[in-house]
Design a protein around this motif. Structure first.
Motif, PDB file in Angstrom:
ATOM      1  N   GLN A 274      25.862  21.583 -47.522  1.00 41.66           N
ATOM      2  CA  GLN A 274      24.914  22.558 -48.062  1.00 41.66           C
ATOM      3  C   GLN A 274      23.489  22.033 -47.983  1.00 41.66           C
ATOM      4  N   ALA A 277      22.313  22.404 -44.523  1.00 42.88           N
ATOM      5  CA  ALA A 277      22.021  23.803 -44.205  1.00 42.88           C
ATOM      6  C   ALA A 277      20.657  24.228 -44.734  1.00 42.88           C
ATOM      7  N   ILE A 278      20.333  23.894 -45.983  1.00 41.82           N
ATOM      8  CA  ILE A 278      19.044  24.355 -46.516  1.00 41.82           C
ATOM      9  C   ILE A 278      17.880  23.588 -45.885  1.00 41.82           C
ATOM     10  N   SER A 279      18.151  22.370 -45.369  1.00 45.54           N
ATOM     11  CA  SER A 279      17.063  21.633 -44.715  1.00 45.54           C
ATOM     12  C   SER A 279      16.635  22.292 -43.419  1.00 45.54           C
ATOM     13  N   THR A 281      16.414  25.654 -43.059  1.00 47.91           N
ATOM     14  CA  THR A 281      15.870  26.985 -43.326  1.00 47.91           C
ATOM     15  C   THR A 281      14.347  26.962 -43.252  1.00 47.91           C
ATOM     16  N   PRO A 282      13.704  28.112 -43.067  1.00 49.13           N
ATOM     17  CA  PRO A 282      12.229  28.164 -43.021  1.00 49.13           C
ATOM     18  C   PRO A 282      11.579  27.618 -44.283  1.00 49.13           C
ATOM     19  N   GLU A 283      12.273  27.724 -45.429  1.00 51.01           N
ATOM     20  CA  GLU A 283      11.687  27.247 -46.680  1.00 51.01           C
ATOM     21  C   GLU A 283      11.452  25.740 -46.686  1.00 51.01           C
ATOM     22  N   SER A 284      12.152  25.022 -45.805  1.00 48.56           N
ATOM     23  CA  SER A 284      12.007  23.571 -45.788  1.00 48.56           C
ATOM     24  C   SER A 284      10.614  23.130 -45.359  1.00 48.56           C
ATOM     25  N   GLN A 506      17.548  26.077 -55.625  1.00 50.47           N
ATOM     26  CA  GLN A 506      16.324  25.761 -54.885  1.00 50.47           C
ATOM     27  C   GLN A 506      15.208  26.686 -55.336  1.00 50.47           C
ATOM     28  N   LYS A 513      16.638  30.316 -55.260  1.00 53.46           N
ATOM     29  CA  LYS A 513      17.841  30.563 -54.476  1.00 53.46           C
ATOM     30  C   LYS A 513      18.989  29.740 -55.057  1.00 53.46           C
ATOM     31  N   TYR A 515      23.040  28.373 -54.562  1.00 50.89           N
ATOM     32  CA  TYR A 515      24.120  28.103 -53.623  1.00 50.89           C
ATOM     33  C   TYR A 515      25.272  27.458 -54.381  1.00 50.89           C
TER      34      TYR A 515
END
Length: 899
Positions: A274, A277-279, A281-284, A506, A513, A515
């Motif tokens: 997980q 995966a979030i690393s 994403t555009p939010e990173s 997050q 967000k 998860y």
């Protein structure tokens, strides 16, 4: 500047003279230019771009103007040294440099030169077009470079004779103009505003630049009578070289690397997947980010956090990370793990990693990595090449300036206490990822300090990752809300929706967000709960049913941990078991052993109960009696755990040391993880928690007991949330059977919460987004000046003192209690001798003992800052000492015993 005109010294070389009888000194203008050059180089290439961005926003300037402006203002910090009160401090130098400019026969009242800077600088800034209010604030910021910002009241009552008027004003203005021209400043470069973030960052930049610029050799690097026009040539290159020599280089840009390679793991666990995966994403790409990971012990939270920090360093240009942990022991272990990671991550370059806590200099593994940049060789030369601790960064106020660091959370919390140089700590953390481990492990008071820290980290552009195994919903909301407030945002609590455990939350800007992911099969368990009885009479403790049951089950072997709420109780139970187990089958571990002995016992625990490897020699049968020292982060694995009652989150944390590792075989009685809880005494239906309530709140113990008293097993992680909320959701109704006791203990708990809030308000710095009119609100006067007293302010509890145990020997020597070394009480002490003294020390908190020792004086040669707040306790031939109405006995097996 000619030799016949007035000259002003900033550094004197202790009043020495050269071979021609001229004073050895460094002129004020040269020191100001040195500092400006260092500040400029730091901003241009050594600090995170996030720091420059926050300064630019806070000063309302573009990047280049910010660099020039901050370099100039940092250089102005010592303008106040051009004053009679400062120049006359070394009268022989003053007479030689300035002659009859002033009368040296009268005594001037002391005025700090930083306060003179804060008082006199605004006029010069205003003459260049600076707004009056902003000018006063900027002058106060750079005038606070010795750790305390001067207050407005102080500045209004400065002695004018000490400051100097007339010609003094003219000379200060001339030096101001020389620095202005050196930096190449224009009136349009002056700040338009000065935000809270700019105050902290400019103050930190000024102080750190001053420290580096002051790191000169008087014999070879002081300018003396050299003309400034000559001295300033090549100063930028010299500043860069000075930073290089201290190991302060630009942070590396990590290359792409997958999780498996970085951590040597074949298959990431669901939590780690997980994080991966979030690393991506555009939010990173946003630096405004807070991630909260809640998962069971052993899920790999640390690896997930470090991976995110590494990716943010690629995408956001943050500078490294700092990991804050609850204790020194957990910090020491984490430092080794981080060092291994960095060695894999950067195999071909030198990386600066520091260990930050008060006993770091006693860790041999860490000490062996400390070196100067010119001492870093390959392994064949017995030096570390790769991950080292640059010597300059290891000083106690500078460890957080290293790009990578591990230490206690207290070191970061000092940044939000009104204490000396608090802004240096925040400056060190700005633009770096901060990882806070075990955030459930703190009381209400420390938790509120953590929330204030989150506000300021958000303001300063530091992404944060918080890790916890067990966290109440209210605490989760408080942490997220605090970070959002630091961003200047109001977080909708309704947006923090319940998500199945384990989970990752997050916060990016105002968007939250959620998860969830499956727990790894190794962490899923049915935990057996068994309540066991104990005889409360001390001489009958050995006949307690749980002791008899334990000895029966140990017939076929097994490794058992017994966790006690207090050291006294651990010593008592250990004494009972001594008659039932062989010496090699029984151990004791708590915080009241001398440091050298405690380190040995910690290593013995890891050797016996650590992760299976060739280095681990797991015994056939062993019982470890311990306190909370094994509760957090130590990677230990037991077949059975017996525990005094503690808050539910801590019990669940302790249970993570049960069947932690896969093993081929476990003794027959311990095939499944079992937690035995010692039943509290019950008086007329009301539980008596005994010594447990000395350490933990009775109300939380009551709610924990009620949640577990009818349980024989727990399904983890499925029941984690329900158990935590049943204990910490104060809106839940009381059990009618305990209505009166519930209400009494609840009242105490809520009152303690109010006390914690009020105490915190007295020592915390203001909210991050509450605009400061005067920056002295960030620092306090000397009642909490030294690090020892400030560190105590990060945790509520009884006052304590670090005590060195020794025996008086002949000829003015001490024989140390644990290591038996001989240390002089008169000669200057080498660092190795100071380390030996501290290895023979421990922290005591018995009120009577602390009061007695606070009144004692130290040996005259205990001048080191490391010893300043310690006290010597001399033992007699029976290893005892009387402290007021208490006898303190240093026992070989039990540690320090009070009688």
């Amino acid at each position: 500047m000619t030799a016949t005109s007035p000259r002003f010294w900033a550094k004197t070389g202790k009043g020495q003279v050269d071979s021609q009888g001229r004073p050895i000194y460094h002129p004020v203008i040269c020191h100001l230019a040195d500092t400006a050059a260092v500040a400029r180089e730091l901003l241009r290439s050594r600090l995170s771009p996030v720091v420059l961005q926050r300064l630019s926003e806070g000063l309302s300037l573009d990047s280049e103007a910010t660099i020039r402006s901050c370099a100039f203002l940092a250089g102005c910090h010592d303008l106040g040294k051009v004053a009679p009160v400062f120049q006359t401090q070394v009268s022989s130098v003053a007479e030689a440099l300035a002659g009859s400019l002033y009368d040296l026969t009268y005594s001037l009242p002391f005025v700090p030169h930083g306060s003179i800077t804060a008082c006199t600088l605004p006029q010069f800034l205003e003459e260049q077009g600076q707004d009056k209010k902003v000018a006063k604030l900027l002058a106060q910021v750079v005038g606070g470079h010795h750790g305390f910002f001067p207050s407005q009241r102080e500045l209004q009552h400065l002695n004018l004779q000490a400051i100097g008027a007339g010609a003094w004003l003219t000379f200060r203005q001339e030096i101001f103009q020389q620095l202005w021209d050196f930096v190449g400043l224009q009136p349009s470069d002056l700040p338009k505003t000065c935000s809270n973030a700019a105050i902290v960052l400019l103050a930190g930049l000024t102080t750190v630049s001053d420290w580096i610029a002051s790191n000169k050799d008087p014999e070879t690097e002081y300018a003396g009578d050299q003309a400034f026009s000559e001295y300033q040539q090549g100063l930028e290159e010299k500043a860069a070289a000075a930073l290089d020599s201290l190991g302060w280089v630009a942070s590396p840009s990590p290359s792409e690397g997958n999780f498996q390679t970085l951590f040597g793991i074949e298959t990431p666990r669901p939590l780690q997947e997980q994080a991966i995966a979030i690393s991506a994403t555009p939010e990173s790409s946003s630096v405004q980010q807070f991630v909260l990971i809640e998962a069971l012990m052993g899920e790999g939270k640390t690896e997930a956090a470090v991976y995110l920090a590494d990716r943010w360093q690629q995408y956001q240009k943050t500078t490294g990370f700092y990991i804050g942990l609850p204790t020194q022991a957990t910090s020491n272990q984490m430092w080794g793990r981080v060092r291994s990671f960095l060695q894999r991550r950067y195999p071909d370059i030198n990386i600066n990693l520091t260990l930050s806590h008060s006993a770091a200099m006693l860790q041999d593994n860490y000490i062996n990595t400390i070196c100067r940049l010119d001492q870093v060789y390959d392994d064949s030369d017995n030096h570390y090449k790769g991950v080292v601790a640059q010597e300059w960064h290891t000083a106690r106020k500078r460890t957080l300036l290293s790009p990578y660091g591990v230490g206690t959370i207290d070191q970061a919390l000092l940044g939000v206490l009104r204490s000396r140089h608090q802004f240096v700590r925040l400056f060190g953390l700005a633009g770096r990822t901060v990882i806070l481990d075990e955030v459930h492990a703190y009381d209400l008071y420390t938790s509120e300090l953590i929330e204030r820290l989150l506000e300021w980290l958000a303001l300063l552009g530091s992404p944060v990752i918080a890790l916890s195994a067990t966290l109440p919903q209210q605490t989760r909301q408080n942490l997220l809300t605090a970070y959002a407030e630091g961003l200047g945002q109001s977080l909708d609590v309704g947006a923090i929706r319940p998500t199945n455990y384990p989970r990752l939350t997050q916060l990016v800007g105002t968007e939250t967000k959620h998860y969830t992911f499956p727990a790894h099969e190794d962490c899923c368990r049915a935990l057996t709960i068994q309540w066991v009885e104990e005889n409360r009479t001390p001489n009958q403790l050995s006949q307690s049913p749980w002791v008899t049951q334990l000895m029966d089950q140990l017939q076929s072997g097994g490794c058992v941990a017994i966790l006690c709420s207090t050291v006294d109780r651990a010593q008592q139970i250990y004494g009972v078991l001594q008659s039932l187990l062989a010496t090699e089958e029984l151990g004791l571990f708590h915080g009241r052993f001398l440091f050298a002995d405690r380190q040995k016992r910690e290593q013995d625990c890891l050797k016996r109960f650590g992760k299976p490897s060739e280095a681990v020699e797991r015994p056939y049968r062993y019982v470890l009696v311990a306190t909370q020292v094994i509760e957090q982060s130590l990677d230990l694995d037991f077949d059975l755990m017996i525990s005094d009652l503690a808050p539910i989150d801590l019990l669940l944390q302790r249970s993570g040391r049960l069947h932690r590792h896969r093993r081929k075989e476990r003794p027959t009685p311990f095939q499944t993880p079992q937690l035995w809880l010692i039943t509290p005494a019950v008086d007329q239906g009301v539980p008596d928690f005994g010594v447990n309530s000395v350490i933990y709140d009775s109300y939380i113990l009551l709610r924990t007991w009620l949640s577990l008293r009818d349980r024989s097993s727990l399904q983890l992680p499925d029941e984690m949330d329900a158990l935590i909320e049943a204990t910490y959701d104060l809106d839940q109704s009381p059990d009618p059977q305990f209505q009166e006791y519930w209400q009494v203990t609840e009242g105490r708990y809520r009152n303690q919460s109010r006390v914690a809030q009020q105490t915190g308000d007295d020592v915390r710095i203001p909210h991050a987004n509450r605009q400061l009119r005067h920056c002295d609100a960030l620092t306090a006067r000397p009642q909490i000046e030294d690090e020892s007293s400030v560190s105590l302010a990060t945790r509520l509890g009884r006052e304590s003192v670090m005590v060195v145990f020794a025996y008086r020997a002949e000829g003015g020597y001490l024989r140390l209690a644990c290591t038996k070394e001989m240390i002089s009480t008169t000669a200057n002490l080498a660092l190795s001798e100071i380390q030996s003294l501290l290895n023979n020390a421990t922290r005591l908190s018995n009120p009577a003992v602390v009061r007695f020792l606070r009144q004692q004086t130290n040996p005259a040669n205990w001048t080191s800052a490391l010893l300043r707040n310690c006290r010597l306790l001399e033992l007699d031939s029976q290893h005892r000492a009387v402290c007021g109405n208490r006898q303190v006995h240093l026992h070989d097996e039990l540690g320090v015993v009070y009688r």
